[in-house]
Design an enzyme around this catalytic site. Structure first.
Site, PDB file in Angstrom:
ATOM      1  CE1 TYR A 263      -3.559  -2.524   0.713  1.00  0.00           C
ATOM      2  CE2 TYR A 263      -4.624  -0.753   1.171  1.00  0.00           C
ATOM      3  CZ  TYR A 263      -4.940  -1.701   1.049  1.00  0.00           C
ATOM      4  OH  TYR A 263      -6.051  -2.475   0.974  1.00  0.00           O
TER       5      TYR A 263
ATOM      6  CG  ASP B  43     -13.709  -6.749   2.625  1.00  0.00           C
ATOM      7  OD1 ASP B  43     -13.415  -6.157   3.431  1.00  0.00           O
ATOM      8  OD2 ASP B  43     -14.121  -6.261   1.325  1.00  0.00           O
TER       9      ASP B  43
ATOM     10  CE  LYS C 236       1.873 -17.576  -2.376  1.00  0.00           C
ATOM     11  NZ  LYS C 236       1.009 -18.941  -2.749  1.00  0.00           N
TER      12      LYS C 236
HETATM   13  C1  IPM Z   1     -10.481  -0.869   4.068  1.00  0.00           C
HETATM   14  C2  IPM Z   1     -10.490  -0.303   2.644  1.00  0.00           C
HETATM   15  C3  IPM Z   1      -9.437   0.621   2.393  1.00  0.00           C
HETATM   16  C4  IPM Z   1      -8.348  -0.284   2.286  1.00  0.00           C
HETATM   17  C5  IPM Z   1      -9.638   1.206   1.047  1.00  0.00           C
HETATM   18  C6  IPM Z   1     -10.923   2.388   1.180  1.00  0.00           C
HETATM   19  C7  IPM Z   1      -8.259   2.278   0.894  1.00  0.00           C
HETATM   20  O1  IPM Z   1     -10.691  -1.162   1.879  1.00  0.00           O
HETATM   21  O2  IPM Z   1     -10.385  -0.099   5.230  1.00  0.00           O
HETATM   22  O3  IPM Z   1     -10.323  -2.020   4.183  1.00  0.00           O
HETATM   23  O4  IPM Z   1      -7.886  -0.904   1.426  1.00  0.00           O
HETATM   24  O5  IPM Z   1      -7.498  -0.226   3.252  1.00  0.00           O
HETATM   25 MN    MN Z   2     -10.885  -3.249   2.773  1.00  0.00          MN
END
Ligand code: IPM
Ligand code: MN
Length: 371
Positions: A142, A249, A189
């Site tokens: 990121y 998620d 990984k």
């Molecule tokens: C999360 C979201 C963020 C991330 C986005 C909105 C940048 O998906 O908080 O999980 O990827 O961290």
């Molecule tokens: Mn997310």
């Protein structure tokens, strides 16, 4: 207790779920005689529209100056399909995390027996699932160097971690494991990535200091599968930024809806609390969104202020409301209530358990007596 909170509603359904979370905090402060002051600021697409940048200076300053941050959601589809957009709403959240050094994102996955039927998994697979995902939040791919070649000829995102970054979050994860079931799973990984091998090395070093904690290592592809095959095996799952984004998620739907899940982001400065779900622009402003993720994020915020009883009270109220069937349509397609009605019900239960059920009947009749 007196506290100040920066409130960043953000985009899409952010403002409406945050409104309910604040309503719930207000009923807590009323019942326990605390004083919270709220400082509203812009972030994300809302901030770009207002002043051309996703994280205005006033927003950062307020986050530094207050005791905690409560955030709704970030993102607007008008930026998603434009890869050449010069500014993006998500940059606001990412640089806020970086600025506040919020390196540890805590995402608890808990089940509600009443919602079992909504889970994509069968009951016997789910039984006993109770885990927290600890996602590293300020490093990795990121934040590594990004490059794009001329005429879109190539692009690269570097995954970079320092020993110090891995050590601080690994240490935190071991402490969480010590206070839970003493099981830590590092997801990486390491068969392919150098960064993952460094994570494994550091986790093995740290493990020496925590002999009571059982440590497992899983490759991320296997972890993705194990999460839906045997979710009960996990207690504390520790992983780097990108893997944690994806796996949290995936794990969130085990409980029936992404809309239920809260998170906290902890670090060196002010802590931040936000629901795991996104800005869900399709339903923004329609009073459909599930406010429980935001309300439970407010409960995590209370816990962070060391208001444990108050946090427990919010969680109890949420359970009661879910059990009473006052839920949004993601949880019940046939009989459902508005975002504000769910917030009203939680707040009503906190304020007065005796009259709450009477209020719930009114809510059911669509005649809420609570503002
Ligand atoms: C999360 C979201 C963020 C991330 C986005 C909105 C940048 O998906 O908080 O999980 O990827 O961290
Ligand atoms: Mn997310």
């Amino acid at each position: 207790m007196k506290k100040s909170i920066t409130v960043l509603e953000g985009d899409g359904i952010g403002p409406e779920v945050i409104r309910e979370a604040i309503k719930v905090l207000d009923s807590i402060t009323c019942r326990y005689s605390h004083r919270f002051t709220y400082h509203y600021h812009l972030i994300g697409a809302a901030a770009i529209d207002a002043c051309g940048q996703p994280l205005p200076e006033a927003t950062i300053q307020s986050c530094y100056d207050t005791d905690a941050v409560l955030l709704g959601a970030i993102g607007d589809p008008k930026f998603d399909n434009d890869p050449s957009a010069p500014v993006r709403p998500e940059q606001g959240l990412l640089s806020l995390r970086k600025n506040l050094q919020l390196y540890a994102n805590i995402r608890p996955i808990q089940l509600y027996p009443e919602l079992e039927a909504l889970s994509p998994l069968k009951k016997e697979k789910l039984n006993g699932t109770d885990m927290i995902i600890i996602r590293e939040l300020t490093g990795g791919i990121y934040f590594g160097k990004k490059e794009k070649g001329p005429d879109n000829s190539f692009a690269s995102d570097i995954c970079y971690y320092t020993r110090q970054e891995i050590e601080q979050i690994t240490e935190k994860a071991f402490h969480f494991a010590c206070n839970r079931n003493k099981k830590l799973t590092l997801v990486d990984k390491a068969n392919v990535l150098e960064t993952s091998r460094l994570w494994r090395h550091i986790a093995q070093e740290k493990a020496q200091q925590f002999p009571d904690v059982q440590v497992d290592y899983l490759f991320v592809d296997n972890a993705a599968m194990q999460l839906i095959l045997h979710p009960q095996q996990f207690d504390v799952l520790l992983t780097e930024n990108m893997f944690g984004d994806i796996l949290s998620d995936e794990a969130s739907v085990l409980s029936g809806s992404l809309g239920l899940l809260p998170s906290s982001s902890l670090g060196k400065d002010t802590a931040l609390f936000e629901p795991v779900h996104g800005s869900y622009p399709q339903v923004a402003g329609k009073n459909i969104a599930n406010p429980i993720g935001a309300i439970l994020s407010a409960a995590m915020l209370l816990e962070h202020f060391d208001l444990k009883e108050e946090a427990a009270e919010v969680r109890l109220a949420v359970r009661h409301v879910i059990r009473s069937g006052i839920v949004t349509q993601d949880l019940n397609r046939e009989v459902f209530y508005g975002t504000n009605q769910v917030g009203n019900a939680v707040s009503s239960y906190i304020l007065n358990k005796e009259t709450a059920d009477y209020n719930f009947q009114n809510i059911r009749l669509g005649q809420s007596t609570i503002i």
